[in-house]
Design a protein around this motif. Structure first.
Motif, PDB file in Angstrom:
ATOM      1  N   ASP A 183       0.982  -1.259  -0.102  1.00  0.00           N
ATOM      2  CA  ASP A 183      -0.084   0.259   0.097  1.00  0.00           C
ATOM      3  C   ASP A 183       0.855   1.076   0.472  1.00  0.00           C
ATOM      4  OD1 ASP A 183      -2.160  -1.993   0.028  1.00  0.00           O
ATOM      5  OD2 ASP A 183      -2.867  -1.256   2.082  1.00  0.00           O
ATOM      6  N   GLN A 184       1.318   1.210   0.656  1.00  0.00           N
ATOM      7  CA  GLN A 184       3.310   2.377   0.837  1.00  0.00           C
ATOM      8  C   GLN A 184       3.609   2.702  -0.611  1.00  0.00           C
ATOM      9  OE1 GLN A 184       5.231   3.854   4.177  1.00  0.00           O
ATOM     10  NE2 GLN A 184       3.552   2.179   5.617  1.00  0.00           N
ATOM     11  N   PHE A 185       3.895   1.341  -1.323  1.00  0.00           N
ATOM     12  CA  PHE A 185       4.481   1.250  -2.169  1.00  0.00           C
ATOM     13  C   PHE A 185       4.176   1.444  -3.723  1.00  0.00           C
ATOM     14  CE2 PHE A 185       7.929  -1.880  -2.774  1.00  0.00           C
ATOM     15  CZ  PHE A 185       8.769  -1.598  -1.639  1.00  0.00           C
ATOM     16  N   THR A 186       2.541   1.815  -3.621  1.00  0.00           N
ATOM     17  CA  THR A 186       1.758   2.065  -4.599  1.00  0.00           C
ATOM     18  C   THR A 186       1.043   3.649  -4.229  1.00  0.00           C
ATOM     19  OG1 THR A 186      -0.041   0.658  -3.781  1.00  0.00           O
ATOM     20  CG2 THR A 186       1.080  -0.444  -4.820  1.00  0.00           C
ATOM     21  N   GLY A 187       1.386   4.203  -2.923  1.00  0.00           N
ATOM     22  CA  GLY A 187       0.641   5.266  -2.976  1.00  0.00           C
ATOM     23  C   GLY A 187      -0.390   4.820  -2.691  1.00  0.00           C
ATOM     24  N   ALA A 188      -1.161   3.949  -1.972  1.00  0.00           N
ATOM     25  CA  ALA A 188      -2.758   3.599  -1.282  1.00  0.00           C
ATOM     26  C   ALA A 188      -2.547   4.313  -0.167  1.00  0.00           C
ATOM     27  CB  ALA A 188      -2.777   2.594  -1.599  1.00  0.00           C
ATOM     28  N   THR A 189      -1.235   4.506   0.707  1.00  0.00           N
ATOM     29  CA  THR A 189      -1.427   4.671   1.767  1.00  0.00           C
ATOM     30  C   THR A 189      -0.031   6.163   1.650  1.00  0.00           C
ATOM     31  OG1 THR A 189       0.036   3.275   3.280  1.00  0.00           O
ATOM     32  CG2 THR A 189      -2.208   3.386   3.482  1.00  0.00           C
ATOM     33  N   PRO A 190      -0.200   6.491   2.359  1.00  0.00           N
ATOM     34  CA  PRO A 190       1.589   7.541   1.742  1.00  0.00           C
ATOM     35  C   PRO A 190       2.562   6.460   2.499  1.00  0.00           C
ATOM     36  CG  PRO A 190       0.151   9.253   3.681  1.00  0.00           C
ATOM     37  CD  PRO A 190      -0.350   7.861   3.455  1.00  0.00           C
ATOM     38  N   LEU A 191       4.058   7.192   2.364  1.00  0.00           N
ATOM     39  CA  LEU A 191       5.314   6.254   2.648  1.00  0.00           C
ATOM     40  C   LEU A 191       5.392   7.093   3.741  1.00  0.00           C
ATOM     41  CD1 LEU A 191       7.172   4.906   1.582  1.00  0.00           C
ATOM     42  CD2 LEU A 191       8.705   6.725   0.945  1.00  0.00           C
ATOM     43  N   ALA A 192       5.390   5.792   4.940  1.00  0.00           N
ATOM     44  CA  ALA A 192       5.813   6.382   6.547  1.00  0.00           C
ATOM     45  C   ALA A 192       7.534   5.857   6.664  1.00  0.00           C
ATOM     46  CB  ALA A 192       4.880   6.047   7.064  1.00  0.00           C
ATOM     47  N   LEU A 193       8.394   6.868   6.755  1.00  0.00           N
ATOM     48  CA  LEU A 193       9.333   6.672   7.360  1.00  0.00           C
ATOM     49  C   LEU A 193      10.357   6.909   8.988  1.00  0.00           C
ATOM     50  CD1 LEU A 193      11.287   7.368   4.164  1.00  0.00           C
ATOM     51  CD2 LEU A 193      10.228   5.556   4.558  1.00  0.00           C
TER      52      LEU A 193
END
Length: 405
Positions: free
Chosen positions: A321-331
């Motif tokens: 989901d983070q890879f595809t942008g479905a959810t924000p990339l959270a680092l």
């Protein structure tokens, strides 16, 4: 070997045979547990992904979740043993067969390769497939390789990894089961790293091979604009830190994270891409059961959290989901994706530590979820899977998957 009734035979946490039907059901259960994502791309337009280490643990979870959450097509690489007259195939062989069936049923073109991911020959084979079959453009690479040794293709040197603390010996408690299946908490001591133990372990489990994969694909011009890659990792609890995060494996993980930072800068500059490490939470895997203390820790963690433990396939669904942008990339502050927040939620580690201090052979059954742990270990090999008839003969000569459709 054709069809026969299979019963679990094991030496500790290592099983001699695997059950094809059980392994197939394990993969099917992972698929059912992973929620489908709405609006997946058409079958011939899904993102092109490469999963290295796709047959077990978090790599398998990445493959299954990638199919269901992102609609990936592409290539999955693992190293498994075929069935023989005396032995079944490895569990990963049967899981790969089952994963190929899922890909086929979903209409996704996923090619499964069996061989040494460390070799340049495998890298060339993958690059050729990306170029000829997938339009010469790779969108994602997930790196999930755990191996005891690695031969460097450039120098020909073979390196071997070790599980040792650094600086001084470590004494910890670990969980074992006797021949009757009764639990026992034992004190084990592991001597400190000596000579080139650290360098050898970093050469196997650090970021060198991951970077070599990126180098090979980049020189062929196969990285798509916005290409994203993640190496799967683990930090773990302070209770196991001496043998893990602060030990030789921890030195390798630190090298992996440093490699991620180097690759991230380079990919941002060349293809507007990203490179990260993804820190997963605790799970029962074929790799983790070999680490002193991890079995006890994981059983106690399950005792504290129960169903609150997040299975690997749901963790990797979040990664996709983070890879595809479905959810924000959270680092986090170190630039890592953290899929282990549930393991370090308020009070969890303190509760596990309290049980750790109290755990003995006489008390561990009341403190840890041992039934769950035993079943999880057996499930790694296709045994103790609900819905499988273990009294029935099962075909063991399962072929490696060819084209998915």
């Amino acid at each position: 070997m054709d069809s026969r009734v299979l019963t679990p035979r094991n030496r500790g946490f290592l099983f001699l045979d695997s059950h094809p039907a059980g392994c197939r059901r394990v993969v099917a259960d992972m698929w059912e547990d992973c929620p489908a994502a709405p609006g997946l791309p058409p079958e011939d337009a899904g993102p092109v992904a490469l999963v290295i280490g796709s047959s077990a643990g978090y790599g398998l979870a990445a493959t299954v979740a990638g199919l269901k959450r992102a609609g990936i097509r592409g290539i999955a690489v693992s190293f498994e043993k075929a069935p023989t007259e005396r032995r079944t195939a490895t569990a990963g062989w049967y899981r790969t067969s089952a994963t190929a069936e899922l890909a086929r049923d979903a209409g996704r073109d996923l090619v499964f390769l069996n061989g040494d991911a460390f070799s340049d020959a495998m890298k060339e084979q993958v690059a050729d497939l990306v170029e000829r079959r997938f339009g010469g453009s790779l969108d994602y690479l997930v790196y999930s390789v755990a191996a005891p040794r690695r031969t460097d293709p450039g120098s020909g040197t073979t390196y071997s990894s070790v599980l040792k603390p650094i600086g001084r010996a470590d004494r910890t408690r670990t969980l074992v089961f006797d021949d009757r299946g009764a639990p026992e908490v034992r004190e084990v001591e592991t001597g400190p790293a000596e000579g080139d133990d650290i360098e050898q372990t970093v050469a196997v489990m650090g970021g060198a091979d991951w970077e070599r994969w990126i180098d090979r694909l980049a020189v062929r011009g196969l990285l798509a604009d916005g290409f994203t890659t993640a190496a799967l990792s683990y930090i773990g609890s302070p209770l196991t830190a001496a043998i893990y995060r602060q030990g030789t494996i921890g030195a390798a993980k630190a090298h992996l994270e440093a490699t991620a930072r180097t690759l991230d800068e380079r990919l941002a500059r060349t293809v507007r891409g990203r490179a990260v490490t993804s820190v997963n939470g605790a799970a029962v895997t074929q790799s983790s059961t070999a680490i002193p203390g991890i079995a006890l820790y994981t059983g106690l963690l399950r005792g504290v959290l129960g169903e609150g433990m997040v299975p690997p396939v749901l963790q990797l669904a979040e990664l996709w989901d983070q890879f595809t942008g479905a959810t924000p990339l959270a680092l986090d502050e170190e630039g890592r994706i953290r899929l282990d927040a549930w393991e370090f939620a308020d009070g969890v580690q303190a509760a596990v530590a309290e049980r750790w201090d109290a755990a003995t052979t006489g008390t561990v059954a009341a403190l840890a979820d041992l039934d769950w742990f035993r079943a999880e270990v057996q499930r790694l090999y296709g045994f103790s899977v609900p819905g499988v008839d273990y009294s029935a003969a099962v075909a063991t000569d399962v072929p490696w998957p060819g084209r998915t459709f």
